[in-house]
Design a protein around this motif. Structure first.
Motif, PDB file in Angstrom:
ATOM      1  N   CYS A 117      92.029  40.460  39.862  1.00  0.00           N
ATOM      2  CA  CYS A 117      92.903  39.940  40.824  1.00  0.00           C
ATOM      3  C   CYS A 117      93.370  38.732  39.895  1.00  0.00           C
ATOM      4  CB  CYS A 117      92.378  39.160  42.051  1.00  0.00           C
ATOM      5  SG  CYS A 117      93.521  38.296  43.235  1.00  0.00           S
ATOM      6  N   CYS A 146      86.436  33.451  47.098  1.00  0.00           N
ATOM      7  CA  CYS A 146      86.262  34.940  46.776  1.00  0.00           C
ATOM      8  C   CYS A 146      86.057  35.247  45.361  1.00  0.00           C
ATOM      9  CB  CYS A 146      87.798  35.700  47.021  1.00  0.00           C
ATOM     10  SG  CYS A 146      87.943  37.112  46.747  1.00  0.00           S
ATOM     11  N   CYS A 187      90.864  32.712  44.562  1.00  0.00           N
ATOM     12  CA  CYS A 187      90.535  32.023  45.776  1.00  0.00           C
ATOM     13  C   CYS A 187      89.049  31.627  45.799  1.00  0.00           C
ATOM     14  CB  CYS A 187      90.683  32.855  47.050  1.00  0.00           C
ATOM     15  SG  CYS A 187      92.476  33.378  47.084  1.00  0.00           S
TER      16      CYS A 187
HETATM   17 FE1  SF4 Z   1      92.123  37.573  44.684  1.00  0.00          FE
HETATM   18 FE2  SF4 Z   1      90.057  37.252  46.255  1.00  0.00          FE
HETATM   19 FE3  SF4 Z   1      92.191  35.535  46.510  1.00  0.00          FE
HETATM   20 FE4  SF4 Z   1      92.406  38.393  47.236  1.00  0.00          FE
HETATM   21  S1  SF4 Z   1      91.259  36.841  48.260  1.00  0.00           S
HETATM   22  S2  SF4 Z   1      94.052  36.800  46.198  1.00  0.00           S
HETATM   23  S3  SF4 Z   1      91.199  39.447  46.082  1.00  0.00           S
HETATM   24  S4  SF4 Z   1      90.851  36.159  44.756  1.00  0.00           S
END
Ligand code: SF4
Ligand code: SAM
Length: 326
Positions: A20, A27, A24
């Motif tokens: 990614c 995440c 986030c």
């Molecule tokens: Fe990336 Fe996870 Fe955020 Fe989706 S939720 S944009 S996979 S960091």
């Protein structure tokens, strides 16, 4: 095909990559993770074969996710191959929207039906606090591009995180007054390395509703207060769009679960919140028959667990959401 609890399992979420461009807070750690090497990711043809095997088992709806699915250079080809498979009734995508300005139209032309765009806040500071490397301008470009391409209805995913974006939940709700968008508030789930953040900063959907009502006045339940898929739907009186509350922690919807996941490294994940998986990459690559692949999906459906055990303090430890395909 029905699982052993009588649930019709027909919705497959396919993770195209665990990589990614964002980080986030709940995440992915800032340093990133150990990513699946490119040659181990499923190729477009392999993804199509897997999807065909899944349709033989009764899967009808596909969602492409990740990591960030639009990081795949072959994303348009993947959608196009899936679109050609008889039996697939809908192809959707969950994305942070970063590359949608360029991709929305080609994806729609290739057969993508709609997108969920992940945007945790419209307030600049809160957006950066939660989605860290996000760029505000990209969010709005993504929404406009998706609308122009007809990827409707537009759904916006907000993961509500105390101390990060919770002060912005009413501002997000206000977007539905003038736009026919669906803003969906998702309860934070503890998964993998960032599980501590999820446990420490969790906010229930009921608290989010209270916060929205405190700022905007009463909101009206839709659908007789019943679940619509995984969400409880509301609307601000007179608004063009809706508010959805997804409450896997405070109000689990396991009894209505119809989904399963395929991870970027070629495994069927039986339940998001359980580490049970069945690997199919070898079956796909060692010359086994298509029937063998179908039979792995049948096994997966048969062995799908009832639900999660979050209330007992048990959560998946092996993978983050980005590694499973949220
Ligand atoms: Fe990336 Fe996870 Fe955020 Fe989706 S939720 S944009 S996979 S960091
Ligand atoms: N990168 C894309 C995105 O962010 O939409 C797709 C993958 S991301 C893993 C899919 C969705 O998972 C996101 O939209 C976000 O809402 C959700 N998500 C990620 N981590 C989560 C967590 N710990 N708890 C609840 N939802 C989470």
């Amino acid at each position: 095909m029905k699982d052993s609890y009588g649930r019709e399992i027909n919705y497959l979420r396919i993770s195209l990559t665990d990589r990614c461009n964002l980080r986030c807070v709940y995440c992915m750690p800032m340093r990133g993770l150990e990513f699946v090497p490119n040659d181990e990711l499923l190729s477009p043809t392999e993804i199509a074969t897997v999807a065909r095997a899944a349709t033989e088992t009764g899967f009808r709806k596909i969602r492409l996710t990740g990591g960030e699915p639009t990081l795949r250079r072959d994303i348009v080809e993947i959608v196009s191959l899936l679109h050609d498979i008889p039996g697939i009734e809908e192809i959707a995508m969950t994305t942070n929207g970063y590359r949608l300005k360029k991709l929305a139209k080609p994806l729609a032309d290739a057969g993508l039906n709609r997108v969920n765009i992940h945007v945790d806040a419209i307030n600049h500071d809160q957006l950066l606090k939660t989605m860290r490397l996000a760029k505000e301008a990209k969010v709005w470009e993504a929404i406009t591009a998706a609308e122009d391409a007809g990827l409707l209805p537009i759904k916006l995913n907000v993961v509500v995180t105390r101390g990060f974006n919770d002060d912005d939940v009413a501002e997000m709700a206000k977007l539905t007054i003038d736009h026919p968008w669906h803003v969906r508030y998702i309860e934070l789930m503890p998964l993998g390395a960032p599980a501590g953040i999820a446990l420490d900063n969790y906010i229930s959907s009921d608290e989010t509703i209270t916060r929205i009502e405190r700022e905007l006045g009463g909101i009206t339940p839709l659908n007789g207060g019943e679940l619509d898929g995984e969400a409880r739907l509301y609307t601000i009186p007179g608004a063009k769009g809706t508010l959805g509350f997804i409450s896997p922690v405070s109000n689990p919807y396991c009894g209505d679960c119809n989904r399963m996941r395929v991870t970027a490294d070629g495994r069927i994940r039986l339940c998001l919140l359980s580490d049970k998986e069945i690997s199919f990459r070898d079956t796909l690559r060692n010359g086994s028959s298509f029937r063998d692949l179908v039979s792995l999906f049948e096994q997966a459906v048969t062995h799908k667990p009832w639900g999660h055990k979050l209330e007992a303090g048990i959560h998946p430890e092996l993978r983050t959401m980005s590694q499973i395909g949220g």
